[in-house]
Design a protein around this motif. Sequence first.
Motif, PDB file in Angstrom:
ATOM      1  N   TRP A  12     -16.190 -14.391  16.701  1.00 38.71           N
ATOM      2  CA  TRP A  12     -16.500 -13.005  15.929  1.00 38.71           C
ATOM      3  C   TRP A  12     -17.786 -12.980  15.215  1.00 38.71           C
ATOM      4  O   TRP A  12     -18.049 -12.470  14.663  1.00 38.71           O
TER       5      TRP A  12
ATOM      6  N   THR B 137       0.279  -8.801   9.956  1.00 38.22           N
ATOM      7  CA  THR B 137      -0.369  -9.214  11.518  1.00 38.22           C
ATOM      8  C   THR B 137      -1.557  -9.928  11.188  1.00 38.22           C
ATOM      9  O   THR B 137      -2.412  -9.593  10.451  1.00 38.22           O
TER      10      THR B 137
ATOM     11  N   GLN C  18       2.832   5.262   5.479  1.00 32.01           N
ATOM     12  CA  GLN C  18       1.466   5.469   5.949  1.00 32.01           C
ATOM     13  C   GLN C  18       1.017   4.124   6.218  1.00 32.01           C
ATOM     14  O   GLN C  18       1.265   3.181   5.458  1.00 32.01           O
ATOM     15  N   LYS C  19       0.186   4.034   7.525  1.00 36.27           N
ATOM     16  CA  LYS C  19      -0.185   2.762   7.768  1.00 36.27           C
ATOM     17  C   LYS C  19      -1.660   2.664   7.391  1.00 36.27           C
ATOM     18  O   LYS C  19      -2.516   3.412   7.446  1.00 36.27           O
ATOM     19  N   VAL C  20      -2.272   1.667   6.475  1.00 37.67           N
ATOM     20  CA  VAL C  20      -3.581   1.537   5.974  1.00 37.67           C
ATOM     21  C   VAL C  20      -3.959  -0.070   6.188  1.00 37.67           C
ATOM     22  O   VAL C  20      -3.173  -0.866   6.554  1.00 37.67           O
ATOM     23  N   SER C  21      -5.322  -0.281   6.268  1.00 32.95           N
ATOM     24  CA  SER C  21      -5.674  -1.472   6.495  1.00 32.95           C
ATOM     25  C   SER C  21      -6.767  -1.725   5.131  1.00 32.95           C
ATOM     26  O   SER C  21      -7.444  -0.666   4.918  1.00 32.95           O
ATOM     27  N   VAL C  22      -6.513  -2.734   4.504  1.00 34.30           N
ATOM     28  CA  VAL C  22      -7.480  -2.998   3.388  1.00 34.30           C
ATOM     29  C   VAL C  22      -8.555  -3.923   3.944  1.00 34.30           C
ATOM     30  O   VAL C  22      -8.057  -5.364   4.163  1.00 34.30           O
ATOM     31  N   GLY C  23      -9.744  -3.831   4.207  1.00 31.57           N
ATOM     32  CA  GLY C  23     -10.605  -4.826   4.647  1.00 31.57           C
ATOM     33  C   GLY C  23     -11.746  -5.273   3.857  1.00 31.57           C
ATOM     34  O   GLY C  23     -11.569  -5.029   2.542  1.00 31.57           O
TER      35      GLY C  23
ATOM     36  N   VAL D  87      -8.672   2.164   4.915  1.00 30.77           N
ATOM     37  CA  VAL D  87      -8.652   2.471   6.408  1.00 30.77           C
ATOM     38  C   VAL D  87      -7.416   3.008   6.599  1.00 30.77           C
ATOM     39  O   VAL D  87      -6.429   2.046   6.980  1.00 30.77           O
ATOM     40  N   PHE D  88      -7.188   4.244   6.955  1.00 26.10           N
ATOM     41  CA  PHE D  88      -5.919   4.659   7.436  1.00 26.10           C
ATOM     42  C   PHE D  88      -5.748   4.666   8.950  1.00 26.10           C
ATOM     43  O   PHE D  88      -6.772   4.572   9.643  1.00 26.10           O
ATOM     44  N   PHE D  89      -4.457   4.365   9.245  1.00 24.97           N
ATOM     45  CA  PHE D  89      -4.300   4.291  10.760  1.00 24.97           C
ATOM     46  C   PHE D  89      -3.480   5.499  11.021  1.00 24.97           C
ATOM     47  O   PHE D  89      -2.584   6.146  10.653  1.00 24.97           O
TER      48      PHE D  89
ATOM     49  N   ARG E  55      -8.437   4.006  11.788  1.00 21.46           N
ATOM     50  CA  ARG E  55      -7.949   3.070  12.959  1.00 21.46           C
ATOM     51  C   ARG E  55      -7.104   4.026  13.653  1.00 21.46           C
ATOM     52  O   ARG E  55      -6.107   4.547  13.243  1.00 21.46           O
TER      53      ARG E  55
ATOM     54  N   GLU F  49     -11.218   0.509  15.176  1.00 19.58           N
ATOM     55  CA  GLU F  49     -11.491   0.858  13.979  1.00 19.58           C
ATOM     56  C   GLU F  49     -12.922   1.775  14.205  1.00 19.58           C
ATOM     57  O   GLU F  49     -13.804   1.144  14.794  1.00 19.58           O
TER      58      GLU F  49
ATOM     59  N   ALA G 133      -9.246  -7.565  17.925  1.00 18.73           N
ATOM     60  CA  ALA G 133      -8.965  -8.762  18.964  1.00 18.73           C
ATOM     61  C   ALA G 133      -7.622  -9.147  18.804  1.00 18.73           C
ATOM     62  O   ALA G 133      -7.068  -9.472  17.565  1.00 18.73           O
TER      63      ALA G 133
ATOM     64  N   TYR H 164       1.618  -9.662  23.024  1.00 15.79           N
ATOM     65  CA  TYR H 164       1.836  -9.210  21.643  1.00 15.79           C
ATOM     66  C   TYR H 164       1.479  -7.775  21.396  1.00 15.79           C
ATOM     67  O   TYR H 164       0.499  -7.209  22.244  1.00 15.79           O
TER      68      TYR H 164
ATOM     69  N   LYS I 136       1.878  -4.158  15.543  1.00 18.49           N
ATOM     70  CA  LYS I 136       2.925  -3.553  14.909  1.00 18.49           C
ATOM     71  C   LYS I 136       2.662  -2.007  14.583  1.00 18.49           C
ATOM     72  O   LYS I 136       3.698  -1.410  15.182  1.00 18.49           O
TER      73      LYS I 136
ATOM     74  N   ASP J 118       5.089   0.886  16.412  1.00 23.78           N
ATOM     75  CA  ASP J 118       5.665   1.918  15.475  1.00 23.78           C
ATOM     76  C   ASP J 118       5.501   3.524  16.075  1.00 23.78           C
ATOM     77  O   ASP J 118       6.361   4.253  16.078  1.00 23.78           O
TER      78      ASP J 118
END
Lengths: 664, 147
Positions: free
Chosen positions: A235, A299, A381-386, B34-36, B54, B105, B120, B126, B129, B133
Amino acid sequence: MIAELGHFALILAFVMALVQTTVPLIGAQKSNTVLMEIGKPSAIAQFFTILLAFCALTNAYITSDFSVVNVAENSHSLKPLLYKISGVWGNHEGSMVLWVLILALFGLMVAIYGKNLPPTLRARVLGIQGSIGVAFLAFIIITSNPFLRLDPAPLDGRDLNPLLQDPGLAFHPPMLYLGYVGFSITFSFAIAALIEGNIGPAWARWVRPWALLAWTSLTAGITLGSWWAYYELGWGGWWYWDPVENASFMPWLVGTAFLHSAIVVEKRDALRSWTILLAILAFTLSLMGTFLVRSGVLTSVHAFAVDPERGLFILAILGFFVGGAFILFAIRAPKMALGGFFQPISREGGLVMNNLLLSVATATVFLGTLYPLFLDAATGQKVSVGPPFFNATFIPIMIPLLLLMAIGPMLSWKQGDLASAMSRLWIAAICSGGLGILFWLLNSDKPFTPIIGFAIAGWLGGGALKELADRLLLFKIPFRNSLLRAKGLPKSAYGMTLAHLGIAIFVCGASADSAWRSEVVFNAKEKDQTQIAGFNLKLQKVDRLKGPNYETERAHILVTKDSKTVANLYPERRFYPVQQMLTTEATIYSTVMADLYATIGEGDKRNGWVLRIWYNPLIPWIWLGCLLMVLGGLISLTDRRLRIGAPEKRKGNYKTPKLGTEHG
Amino acid sequence: MTPTRRRLAFIGLGFLSLLVASALALTAFEDTLVFFYSPSDIKEKSINTDKQIRIGGLVKNGSLKKSEDGITVRFEVTDLNYSIPAVYRGPLPDLFRENQGVVAEGHLSKGIFRAKTILAKHDENYMPKEVADSLKKAGKWKGESKN
């Protein structure tokens, strides 16, 4: 048969750990020397029974004994020997065995080398260390037995995840565990000291070598992991603020704070309860890291097979040790006498700032790592913190810390003189400006922000070197006399200079890479060309080849600059038939100033292949910086002042020089 | 400074730095979270198009198309109720294929999702998650592939 022996050895180790936990603790409470002495043989027995289990498992891997489920699921007869062995810890069950092996190893070292610890303290340290062993051995035996049999045995195994078949990853987990688990021993020392209610300079001196050993290993482990991610995942980056990376980084931050605050306890007998708290926190975060990785709540590439039962079990262990430790802390800490006196501007004051900033930085990493979990649990609520979050919070906290790192060591204990410290740092100011201007001239066409990093790094590096020079009275007394002083200087002084210098070099690498990297993605047929950062890259051809347990498409890219050949790059795209998995093998042409990094994606002769090429400036400085930190840690470990209670056997005369440390 | 006052100062300083850090973290959250969303969420809610988001779901069967330049790909992300067209320029992850879970994203623009990165995933079976959901939510979940 051997597998059953391994299983039996694990159960035996569990019993030994029970003995190691109960008997010495009771002995210490009753001041019974005989009971306290049981700690040593039981720690030794616990280590060797676990070692036996570990060898039994390794044997099953080397002989490809597919009647063992764990081997069948994670190994393959065609795999190279190195990866058969590293496969032992490339899976959940095996890695837990390695975990407890290292845990017991630290117990063993205290048992053997801790001769000059007071008997009650040693008994208690071994007891606490044993209790962690009890918990994790129970965890392995109940939820993660690596010796389960499979009947009928399959003809061949399912192979190890190809991404893990890599030398970087063969050594990354043992190193990382040595660090993670190493903080168990500082934890045990802290709890033992809380039970005794006696914490002072002697305690700090005893605990320091263990903390150094854990810190050095953790630094090496994180570096290896980052290096692996860099060249194996393809990457192009070296740090992703991935939850599992953070899980190893948080104990590192707190461990670093602990190393520094323990100095204050040792020299000035102050910050005692705070230091104890850090020791507890460092291990708490290590346990939390284990939990995060094993439970699958987050994950990530590291996720092992997920099993809620295991997650709950580790959570229970975490709750028990952390809860117990904090309750004990809450009862005992207020009773501790206040420590030595110091002014805010002093060496102690500087170390307090170091601790505060590191702790706050840990808190932001903690928040960023766990926030998605909290939010998901609370609102769904699903979020990611990058990376943007961590860049916006972590870096602003690190900048004052880096600036202080040059000033702190210049201040004297108890009461420092900021003006004189700053006037001694004139050379650091010159280095700062010089490095900043130099890299700005070299990169005037690129974004400016990394220049701030270079200026800070120059300040820090210059300050670290000036501090050492001042200690040697370099250029103030004849050079010969400075050399004599250099010989007499404690090793830990060199350790500090090297580690701080390492940080400075690391900061250069990280700053440059943050904003100056460039990237080209193009679809190339054979003989197509592209340019990046003054290099010309030409796809010569793509071959189909066969490896021991994979098939591969290998590209040959010719790199030229001003029509002179610079390098040949061979990125690969491998297919592992057993696991039905494709992996990207990046290829890197590395110079001191930059890495050229290429990967090949899918494609064929007619339509061409997707090539992705990065120009990553100063990446090697990141590895060099980390290497210097590790080296600094190792050199500090050889300091003779630490040898009281350190992992170093000393018999007879105190002045007997030790091999390679005194005159080496 | 007496030891007690020093301890107070120490704690005060600690709170102050925590305060600064919280302020930093809160402002950072504002801009960087960043919201999914699942394709259904995108159809149902109005989503700010400037923000990075995302999306996740399955790569719709038969939707994956590579364009002339060999680098840009178009595909549809579906939760089997709705689909969102997506476009991405760059090499695809090794396990990216139709009918597999995907998380990307990027940002929405005129109903098309412009993916900046495709996350990736390294395991054949796999399922991210988030995707599992959202499929469950859409009532299309067919159970774990394993066990």
